[in-house]
Design a protein around this motif. Structure first.
Motif, PDB file in Angstrom:
ATOM      1  N   TYR A 866      37.085  53.367 -39.650  1.00 22.66           N
ATOM      2  CA  TYR A 866      38.500  53.794 -39.299  1.00 22.66           C
ATOM      3  C   TYR A 866      39.423  53.486 -40.522  1.00 22.66           C
ATOM      4  N   GLY A 869      39.100  55.705 -43.046  1.00 16.94           N
ATOM      5  CA  GLY A 869      39.727  57.001 -43.075  1.00 16.94           C
ATOM      6  C   GLY A 869      41.168  57.018 -43.384  1.00 16.94           C
ATOM      7  N   GLU A 873      43.480  59.209 -46.016  1.00 21.33           N
ATOM      8  CA  GLU A 873      44.608  59.790 -45.691  1.00 21.33           C
ATOM      9  C   GLU A 873      45.706  59.322 -46.918  1.00 21.33           C
ATOM     10  N   TYR A 883      35.870  63.271 -44.112  1.00 23.02           N
ATOM     11  CA  TYR A 883      35.875  62.218 -43.064  1.00 23.02           C
ATOM     12  C   TYR A 883      34.391  62.196 -42.386  1.00 23.02           C
ATOM     13  N   GLN A 884      33.405  63.466 -42.366  1.00 26.80           N
ATOM     14  CA  GLN A 884      32.328  63.531 -42.000  1.00 26.80           C
ATOM     15  C   GLN A 884      31.294  62.712 -42.888  1.00 26.80           C
ATOM     16  N   PHE A 899      40.330  61.036 -34.242  1.00 29.51           N
ATOM     17  CA  PHE A 899      41.221  62.195 -35.073  1.00 29.51           C
ATOM     18  C   PHE A 899      42.742  62.289 -34.317  1.00 29.51           C
ATOM     19  N   THR A 902      43.055  67.647 -36.385  1.00 32.54           N
ATOM     20  CA  THR A 902      41.442  68.188 -36.917  1.00 32.54           C
ATOM     21  C   THR A 902      41.824  69.612 -37.436  1.00 32.54           C
ATOM     22  N   ARG A 908      43.530  63.853 -39.897  1.00 33.09           N
ATOM     23  CA  ARG A 908      43.660  62.367 -40.037  1.00 33.09           C
ATOM     24  C   ARG A 908      43.383  61.644 -38.791  1.00 33.09           C
ATOM     25  N   PHE A 909      43.295  60.206 -38.913  1.00 32.98           N
ATOM     26  CA  PHE A 909      42.976  59.624 -37.605  1.00 32.98           C
ATOM     27  C   PHE A 909      44.319  59.025 -36.995  1.00 32.98           C
TER      28      PHE A 909
END
Length: 1005
Positions: A866, A869, A873, A883-884, A899, A902, A908-909
């Motif tokens: 997280y 992530g 961003e 992200y994957q 997410f 998507t 973005r988270f």
């Protein structure tokens, strides 16, 4: 300078800056140096090739920072080089506003007759450039007659340049590029820069050609030879030859070989060659113009000349029995509100098509909804929709689809009366030439456009065109002036026109008017052009005309364009329900080759040959090989080749005139891998022991990396380094543009026999990953970051491959069997497992900046995912793939709930307030300290009281005091997300994080 055998690119590469320069070149679109020659898919930016070659020739010294400084100087990508490349003026208004915004006391000088802006002191707020003297105090600007700002009258140019330079130097690299030419568009570094370059590299060069020659002789003993065995559009051989290398280019596909030959001998051929080619093309076009005027097929009785013809397909509507014109939209001009309106002719069971200019809002809105919507016919009378496959008569027989359309025969030039799909000309755009008087009283020639419905005279001209073509059809096909080849069945792309229109020969993809015009130009070029350069230009002109003038060309009605679009606006052969054709004058933009300024190229060899048969030795090989999901070159290039196949062999007698689709490297199975091993084994055989290879590709899948690693291992090569270049920037990402990165894998021969046991590899890989990441972070620029998160992941891939490909034998693992073995879905090879491990090491090793290392190690994998992530961003990385890869690295499978968005390039988270109570409590991330902190933020924000967040954490966290420092560390990190321009959704939560962190810090039990 002290050096090892290692080259610059094996130790470092300024990927961020090269990416920005590559994107700038891409944005030039048709103004790119080689695009004017003809269509090729996926041409690599020339700056990327230039940087790659330089990086593979320039030695790595003992001072990495100085090496990088010199590398950027050579490419004019340093501060002075960018200033030298500045081509766009910076207005006095812009400079004044910048000075005023940076706290300068700017006022009025009322003592002067005109009003002047005064800066009463010399210094400025931002750091001065060290090469410039302090600015004198004085009056720099004055008001212009429109209330704006201009330079003060009498201000000397030196002062203007100094002020401008200070503004320019404060800009970011992206902002500077907006004012700059590309590196290839200037002569090169300044004389002062060359002194620094030569002192560092122990050379005596005055230009890049001399430098490349000298670096090559130092490393190889002669001018460097650079080869590309998949030369495609010619970027690699062209740039190699242009910067002073001896270039070799080959490709199995003759269209690729032709484009590459032309790039070197036409674009790089010098002024005399270009003038001769231009003269020949002008003679051909003038003759074609005269012939078309004599035929009377483009002028109406008013003397207007047509420059665009709009056609549509027609089919019988099952609901009414009317012959219905088909189009997804009837808009012709957004700018002038021109559209087509269907009017039912009940007597003849068809529709008249009226062209309406300056349509009212209701008419224009209705025209946007055509008679084809979502691939179905829409009846304008009943609103019913009908399946196109059903209209075609497609059927399923024994589990297979049998197409229902009649296959056109060679002699068919237009649909037969009984065919399912008919064609109809429904609009002609005319150009009227007239004379008027300008404000100076001079007579000037102008043109205006007229959008007109089709008349009986227009149809008579269409009939005349068909008659003229029919008279020449057999002779022209026999001589190769128009296509005569059948479309090969079974291709992924080439089956499309057969299935959807019944077109079985390549000439069916062109209207009679298109065949007549392009065929006439082809005949003239073959009869009149004499030297190879002229004939090559003729071949390319014909392929460009075909690309921009076929039945597959849509009409672009947008205000900025309003033109006939090209056939290959995508990587397919899509048939159109409405399409457009160009008049001759509009086609001229395709016929003539555009010659941008370019240095003359050096010695080169270009061949149309299978890469397995190459016998030319090159010091450096740079290749961009095909992969399983790559462009179907062998199918798509049949389109242009159908026009030139019979005559290209007379220009290049040793070349095959076929695409050799059966030999093309394609697929993903064992046969594909075997061919790749054979190719790269042959290239390794044809390079010296101290030579290098670079493989460029676009995959981020560990399975593809593993297969490629095994292919290169089996070919006797080992990975030296890897970098990734993006052709989009963060600013473009925000606009939702598609992003594609190119991986550069640098290789050497494996010269020694070394063995390793499988259980030794994990530790070796871990050590290599750590060393690689440490070296990259030490080089990174805090103000202009050179590496992004995906670059570090990529470095882990490369580190793993570097270790594995170093050994000739891995005890107990038969690499070739691993490579060629068919694996079940989700089954991983030994190579792939080791690469996964390398990425996991990298993900855990790279800690977000300013985050305490001790506290980081105490977080779970999902918590780290997280936070990393958010780091993605923060750095402008919005691709789902990034992200994957991050999730794979941390070994986290369930993370989709994190997410907030998507959508492509907007990924973005969620923030704490966006999570709310969702996924709160339970196992994994839902029950983690990170998730509870996010909910505490939500409580703090919604209840506007940090005490609520503190109370929640005290209640829900069993060891609140033991985790207190970790909670504060997380909150301090989240607070640093405030005031980031592209993360406004974090503003409230980030401010709350600061408040909550302070409340927890000051809280006493």
């Amino acid at each position: 300078m002290p050096q090892t055998d290692k080259t610059f690119i094996e130790t470092q590469f300024p990927v961020s800056l090269i990416s920005k320069e590559s994107y700038k070149e891409r944005k030039a679109n048709n103004s790119q140096t080689l695009t004017g020659l003809g269509k090729w898919w996926g041409r690599k930016p020339l700056i990327l090739i230039r940087a790659s070659i330089l990086g593979m020739l320039m030695p790595a010294g003992s001072n990495p920072q100085k090496d990088r400084e010199i590398f950027l100087k050579i490419l004019t990508m340093d501060a002075n080089g960018l200033w030298q490349r500045r081509a766009k003026a910076i207005s006095a208004q812009t400079l004044y506003e910048w000075l005023r915004q940076n706290n300068h006391e700017v006022g009025w000088d009322e003592q002067r007759e005109s009003r002047h802006f005064v800066l009463p002191y010399a210094g400025i707020a931002l750091p001065l450039h060290p090469s410039l003297p302090a600015l004198p105090a004085g009056q720099w600007f004055e008001e212009d007659n429109r209330g704006g700002v201009r330079w003060a009258k009498g201000l000397d140019q030196t002062t203007k340049d100094e002020i401008t330079r200070r503004y320019f130097d404060h800009l970011s690299y992206d902002e500077k590029l907006e004012y700059c030419d590309r590196p290839e568009q200037i002569e090169g570094p300044s004389e002062t820069a060359w002194q620094d370059i030569n002192a560092h590299l122990d050379t005596t060069a005055n230009n890049i050609q001399e430098l490349i020659d000298q670096l090559g002789k130092k490393r190889f003993g002669h001018t460097p030879r650079v080869g590309d065995a998949f030369c495609g559009g010619g970027s690699i051989p062209f740039e190699a030859a242009r910067i002073g290398c001896e270039a070799y280019g080959s490709d199995l596909n003759p269209v690729a070989a032709l484009l590459t030959w032309a790039s070197i001998h036409l674009i790089g051929g010098g002024k005399k060659v270009q003038e001769k080619v231009r003269s020949a093309q002008e003679a051909a076009f003038a003759a074609a113009d005269k012939q078309i005027i004599d035929w009377g097929i483009e002028h109406n009785d008013k003397g207007w000349r047509a420059d665009a013809y709009l056609y549509c397909v027609e089919a019988v509507c099952p609901a009414t029995g009317f012959l219905l014109p088909l189009a997804p939209s009837w808009i012709i001009s957004e700018k002038y509100k021109v559209c087509a309106v269907l009017k039912a002719d009940t007597t003849n069971k068809r529709y008249d098509i009226e062209i309406v200019v300056d349509a009212d809002q209701e008419t224009f809105a209705k025209a946007k909804k055509g008679t084809i919507q979502n691939g179905r016919m829409i009846c304008p009378e009943t609103g019913e929709s009908f399946s196109i496959p059903e209209l075609r008569g497609d059927k399923r027989i024994d589990g297979k689809t049998v197409y229902g359309l009649r296959l056109w025969e060679n002699e068919d030039l237009v649909p037969r009366p009984g065919d399912t799909f008919q064609e109809r000309l429904y609009c002609v755009r005319w150009l009227e030439t007239y004379w008027t008087t300008n404000p100076q009283g001079e007579s000037v020639k102008k043109t205006r456009r007229h959008y007109c419905s089709v008349t009986e005279e227009d149809l008579a001209r269409e009939k005349l065109v068909l008659d003229l073509l029919t008279e020449r059809f057999v002779d022209w096909q026999e001589k190769g002036y128009i296509p005569s080849r059948e479309i090969e069945r079974g291709g992924d792309k080439t089956e499309e026109p057969i299935r959807t229109r019944g077109w079985s020969y390549w000439h069916h993809l062109f209207t009679p008017r298109q065949l007549l015009m392009t065929g006439w130009l082809n005949e003239f070029a073959n009869l009149k052009f004499e030297v190879t350069e002229e004939k090559t230009a003729g071949l390319l002109g014909i392929t460009r005309c075909a690309d921009w003038n076929s039945r597959l060309c849509r009409w672009d009605s947008s205000p900025a364009n309003e033109k006939v679009a090209q056939t290959f606006s995508n990587q397919a052969l899509n048939t159109m329900y409405s399409f457009a054709s160009r008049g001759l004058l509009a086609l001229g933009r395709s016929w003539f080759i555009r010659f941008p300024d370019s240095a003359e190229t050096k010695k080169s060899i270009i061949k149309a040959i299978d890469a397995r048969l190459i016998n030319n030795i090159n010091d450096v090989w740079i290749t961009d090989p095909p992969y399983a999901d790559a462009v179907h070159y062998h199918e798509l290039t049949e389109f242009p080749l159908s026009w030139i196949e019979k005559n290209s062999s007379t220009v290049f007698p040793g070349w095959s005139s076929a695409t050799k689709a059966t030999l093309a490297v394609k697929g993903a199975g064992s046969e594909f891998k075997q061919v790749m091993v054979e190719i790269y084994s042959n290239l390794a055989k044809h390079m010296p022991d101290n030579g290098l290879q670079m493989v460029q590709f676009t995959h981020q899948d560990p399975a593809v990396w593993a297969d490629l690693g095994m292919i290169l291992w089996a070919a006797g090569l080992h990975v030296s380094s890897a970098w990734t270049i993006a052709t989009e920037t963060s600013s473009s990402l925000k606009k939702g543009n598609y992003v594609q990165g190119t991986v550069l894998l640098v290789l050497r021969k494996r010269l020694h026999h070394e063995e390793v046991f499988p259980d030794e590899l994990p530790n070796l890989i871990e050590d290599e990953v750590r060393v690689q990441l440490d070296e990259m972070t030490a080089l990174d620029d805090k103000d202009e970051p050179n590496f992004g998160d995906t670059d570090y992941q990529l470095a882990a891939y490369a580190a793993a491959l570097r270790v594995m490909t170093r050994f000739s034998t891995i005890e107990g693992i038969n690499i070739e069997n691993e490579l060629f073995r068919e694996r079940q879905k989700n089954q991983k090879s030994a190579f792939e497992k080791l690469i996964d491990q390398a990425v996991e090491i990298a993900c855990n090793y790279l800690i977000p900046k300013s985050f305490d290392e001790f506290q980081w190690k105490g977080l779970s994998a999902s918590e780290r995912l997280y936070l990393k992530g958010l780091e993605l961003e923060k750095h402008g990385e919005l691709r789902a793939g990034a992200y994957q890869e991050l999730a794979k690295g941390f070994g986290v499978r369930e993370y989709a709930f994190m997410f907030a968005k998507t959508k492509a390039n907007e990924v973005r988270f969620k923030t704490g307030t966006e999570f709310k109570r969702a996924n709160l409590g339970g196992d994994n991330f839902a029950g983690s300290l990170m998730r509870h902190v996010l909910f505490a933020l939500h409580e703090t924000v919604t209840k506007e009281n940090a005490r609520e967040g503190v109370n929640y954490l005290r209640t829900e966290i069993s060891d609140f005091w033991g985790n207190r420092k970790k909670i504060i560390e997380i909150l301090r990190y989240l607070n640093r997300l405030a005031h980031i321009d592209h993360m406004p959704h974090w503003e409230v939560d980030a401010e709350a994080a600061q408040t909550l962190a302070g409340a927890i810090e000051n809280f006493n039990a």
